[in-house]
Design a protein around this motif. Structure first.
Motif, PDB file in Angstrom:
ATOM      1  N   ALA A 145       0.834  -1.203   0.000  1.00  0.00           N
ATOM      2  CA  ALA A 145       0.000   0.000   0.000  1.00  0.00           C
ATOM      3  C   ALA A 145       0.869   1.253   0.000  1.00  0.00           C
ATOM      4  O   ALA A 145       0.552   2.242  -0.672  1.00  0.00           O
ATOM      5  CB  ALA A 145      -0.932  -0.016   1.213  1.00  0.00           C
ATOM      6  N   SER A 146       1.976   1.226   0.747  1.00  0.00           N
ATOM      7  CA  SER A 146       2.888   2.377   0.772  1.00  0.00           C
ATOM      8  C   SER A 146       3.500   2.620  -0.601  1.00  0.00           C
ATOM      9  O   SER A 146       3.633   3.774  -1.037  1.00  0.00           O
ATOM     10  CB  SER A 146       3.989   2.144   1.807  1.00  0.00           C
ATOM     11  OG  SER A 146       3.461   2.070   3.110  1.00  0.00           O
TER      12      SER A 146
ATOM     13  N   THR B 111       4.927   9.615   2.285  1.00  0.00           N
ATOM     14  CA  THR B 111       4.901   8.189   1.962  1.00  0.00           C
ATOM     15  C   THR B 111       6.054   7.822   1.036  1.00  0.00           C
ATOM     16  O   THR B 111       6.666   6.765   1.183  1.00  0.00           O
ATOM     17  CB  THR B 111       3.564   7.819   1.308  1.00  0.00           C
ATOM     18  OG1 THR B 111       2.486   8.267   2.135  1.00  0.00           O
ATOM     19  CG2 THR B 111       3.451   6.317   1.126  1.00  0.00           C
ATOM     20  N   ALA B 112       6.353   8.700   0.086  1.00  0.00           N
ATOM     21  CA  ALA B 112       7.512   8.462  -0.782  1.00  0.00           C
ATOM     22  C   ALA B 112       8.794   8.428   0.035  1.00  0.00           C
ATOM     23  O   ALA B 112       9.701   7.622  -0.228  1.00  0.00           O
ATOM     24  CB  ALA B 112       7.594   9.551  -1.853  1.00  0.00           C
ATOM     25  N   GLY B 113       8.900   9.290   1.056  1.00  0.00           N
ATOM     26  CA  GLY B 113      10.061   9.245   1.935  1.00  0.00           C
ATOM     27  C   GLY B 113      10.153   7.936   2.689  1.00  0.00           C
ATOM     28  O   GLY B 113      11.252   7.398   2.879  1.00  0.00           O
TER      29      GLY B 113
ATOM     30  N   ASN C 271       6.394  12.529  -6.682  1.00  0.00           N
ATOM     31  CA  ASN C 271       6.790  12.637  -5.274  1.00  0.00           C
ATOM     32  C   ASN C 271       8.271  12.358  -5.078  1.00  0.00           C
ATOM     33  O   ASN C 271       8.954  13.046  -4.297  1.00  0.00           O
ATOM     34  CB  ASN C 271       5.965  11.675  -4.413  1.00  0.00           C
ATOM     35  CG  ASN C 271       4.543  12.157  -4.199  1.00  0.00           C
ATOM     36  OD1 ASN C 271       4.294  13.356  -4.114  1.00  0.00           O
ATOM     37  ND2 ASN C 271       3.607  11.227  -4.130  1.00  0.00           N
ATOM     38  N   PHE C 272       8.787  11.367  -5.786  1.00  0.00           N
ATOM     39  CA  PHE C 272      10.201  11.024  -5.650  1.00  0.00           C
ATOM     40  C   PHE C 272      11.089  12.100  -6.277  1.00  0.00           C
ATOM     41  O   PHE C 272      12.158  12.411  -5.749  1.00  0.00           O
ATOM     42  CB  PHE C 272      10.477   9.667  -6.298  1.00  0.00           C
ATOM     43  CG  PHE C 272       9.817   8.525  -5.594  1.00  0.00           C
ATOM     44  CD1 PHE C 272      10.424   7.924  -4.494  1.00  0.00           C
ATOM     45  CD2 PHE C 272       8.584   8.049  -6.003  1.00  0.00           C
ATOM     46  CE1 PHE C 272       9.828   6.876  -3.832  1.00  0.00           C
ATOM     47  CE2 PHE C 272       7.978   6.995  -5.346  1.00  0.00           C
ATOM     48  CZ  PHE C 272       8.597   6.406  -4.251  1.00  0.00           C
ATOM     49  N   ARG C 273      10.636  12.670  -7.400  1.00  0.00           N
ATOM     50  CA  ARG C 273      11.408  13.765  -8.014  1.00  0.00           C
ATOM     51  C   ARG C 273      11.474  14.957  -7.072  1.00  0.00           C
ATOM     52  O   ARG C 273      12.534  15.576  -6.904  1.00  0.00           O
ATOM     53  CB  ARG C 273      10.759  14.173  -9.333  1.00  0.00           C
ATOM     54  CG  ARG C 273      10.790  13.091 -10.414  1.00  0.00           C
ATOM     55  CD  ARG C 273      10.376  13.657 -11.766  1.00  0.00           C
ATOM     56  NE  ARG C 273      10.236  12.616 -12.768  1.00  0.00           N
ATOM     57  CZ  ARG C 273       9.080  12.064 -13.103  1.00  0.00           C
ATOM     58  NH1 ARG C 273       7.952  12.491 -12.525  1.00  0.00           N
ATOM     59  NH2 ARG C 273       9.013  11.117 -14.014  1.00  0.00           N
TER      60      ARG C 273
END
Length: 311
Positions: free
Chosen positions: A54-55, A283-285, A75-77
Motif C-alpha cells: 500500500a505504501s 509516503t515516498a520518503g 513525489n520522488f522527483r
C-alpha cells in the motif's frame, strides 16, 4: 482344547503405498502440520505485506484521508530535488555509520574489560546495560537539559577547568554528532552484551594454549578473541546499522532536526512532511527509507555472513 490360529500380518510394502506416501519416503503426507503456520502468516500479511505494498502505491499518488490522485514518480522527483530532503538523506547515512561503528568498537572493548578478572564485574555489567532499559524519550529529555549551552551540567563542568563548552544542540557543527553521541551512550550496552556472549563462548582451551605459548594480552586479543567473536561483530553491525538508519526519537526530541535542517534525518523529514499535510511526499520518503535500509543491510549481511562461512 481349542486351537488358536495366529495369522501373521505382513507390513505394507512400498509398492502398496499411495503415490503421496511413496513421495514422502513411505510416510503418509498430511497438510495438518502446516496449519500452525497460518496464524503467523495472516498476521505477517496484515501487518507487513499489505501496508508495504500500500505504501508503494500511495507513494505514487497525491492523497488525503478521503481521496487520492495518481501522479507517478513526481513525489520522488520532488523528494530528491529539495535541498533539505537531500540533506536529511545525507545525515541519515552519516548518523548510521558513526553510531554503528562506535558501538562496535566500544562494545568490543567494554566486553573484553567486563570478561576479564576485575573487581565488581557483575555490577559494572549491569551499569553498562542500564541505559538500554531506559526510555528513549526520557534519555533525550535528560541530555537536552545536560547539554544546555548556558545552564547545562556538561558545560558547567567544562567551565570549572577553563573550557568554554560549545552549543551542543544549537550549533550546526555539533548538533548531529551530539545526538549521535547520546545514541551511542544508550545503545552500547546491548552491543557489549552481545560481545560478552560471544567472548564467553570461546573455549577456554584456546586461552590456556595461548598463555602457555607465551602470548600477551594483545596477541591473545588479536589472534583469538577478535577472530572468534566475529559472529557477535556481524550481529552488532547489522542491528546498529538498522537502528541508525531508522533513528527518529532522539533527534526529534533533542533538536527537531535543527538548527535549521542541519540534524534532520530521513525519518524526521518524513514526519515534518506529514505534519505539513504532504501525505504523498511523506509516503515516498518512507519508501525511500525502506529501500535504503534494504539496499544497505541485505548485501552487507550476505557479505559478512559469507566471509564468516569462508573462514
Amino acid at each position: 482344547m481349542r486351537s488358536v490360529t495366529v495369522t501373521s500380518i505382513r507390513p505394507r510394502s512400498r509398492a502398496d503405498a499411495t503415490p503421496a506416501a511413496r513421495a514422502a519416503g513411505g510416510k503418509i503426507y498430511t497438510p495438518y502440520k502446516y496449519w500452525f503456520y497460518l496464524p503467523a502468516a495472516v498476521l505477517y500479511g496484515v501487518l507487513f505485506v499489505v501496508p508495504t505494498f500500500a505504501s508503494f502505491y500511495y507513494s505514487l499518488t497525491r492523497w488525503t484521508l478521503f481521496d487520492s490522485k495518481f501522479i507517478g514518480l513526481d513525489n520522488f522527483r520532488l523528494f530528491f530535488s529539495e535541498p533539505q530532503l537531500v540533506k536529511g538523506f545525507t545525515n541519515t547515512l552519516i548518523y548510521a555509520f558513526v553510531t554503528s561503528g562506535s558501538k562496535v568498537v566500544l562494545g568490543l572493548l567494554l566486553a573484553v574489560l567486563l570478561t576479564s578478572r576485575i573487581v565488581g564485574r557483575a555490577y559494572l555489567r549491569s551499569v553498562v546495560f542500564f541505559p538500554v532499559l531506559a526510555s528513549t524519550i526520557g534519555v533525550a529529555i535528560m541530555f537536552t537539559v545536560l547539554m544546555n549551552p548556558e545552564r547545562g551540567l556538561i558545560n558547567g563542568a567544562l567551565g570549572l577547568i577553563g573550557i568554554d563548552g560549545p552549543g551542543w544542540l544549537t550549533d550546526p557543527r555539533y548538533a548531529l554528532m551530539s545526538v549521535a553521541l547520546v545514541d551511542v551512550w544508550k545503545g552500547v550496552g546491548l552491543a557489549t552484551l552481545i560481545y560478552i556472549a560471544g567472548i564467553v563462548s570461546i573455549p577456554r582451551e584456546y586461552m590456556e594454549a595461548a598463555r602457555v605459548d607465551g602470548a600477551g594480552a594483545w596477541e591473545t586479543f588479536r589472534r583469538i578473541v577478535l577472530p572468534l567473536s566475529r559472529p557477535a561483530t556481524v550481529t552488532v553491525i547489522i542491528l546498529s546499522l538498522i537502528g541508525g538508519l531508522r533513528s527518529f526519537e532522539l533527534i526529534w526530541v533533542m533538536t527537531r532536526g535543527g538548527p535549521g535542517f542541519t540534524s534532520d534525518v530521513i525519518a524526521s523529514v518524513i514526519y515534518k512532511q506529514y505534519q505539513a499535510g504532504f501525505y504523498g511526499l511523506s509516503t515516498a520518503g518512507n519508501v525511500v527509507l525502506f529501500l535504503v535500509v534494504t539496499a544497505i543491510v541485505l548485501p552487507l549481511s550476505w557479505f559478512l555472513n559469507r566471509k564468516e562461512v569462508d573462514m
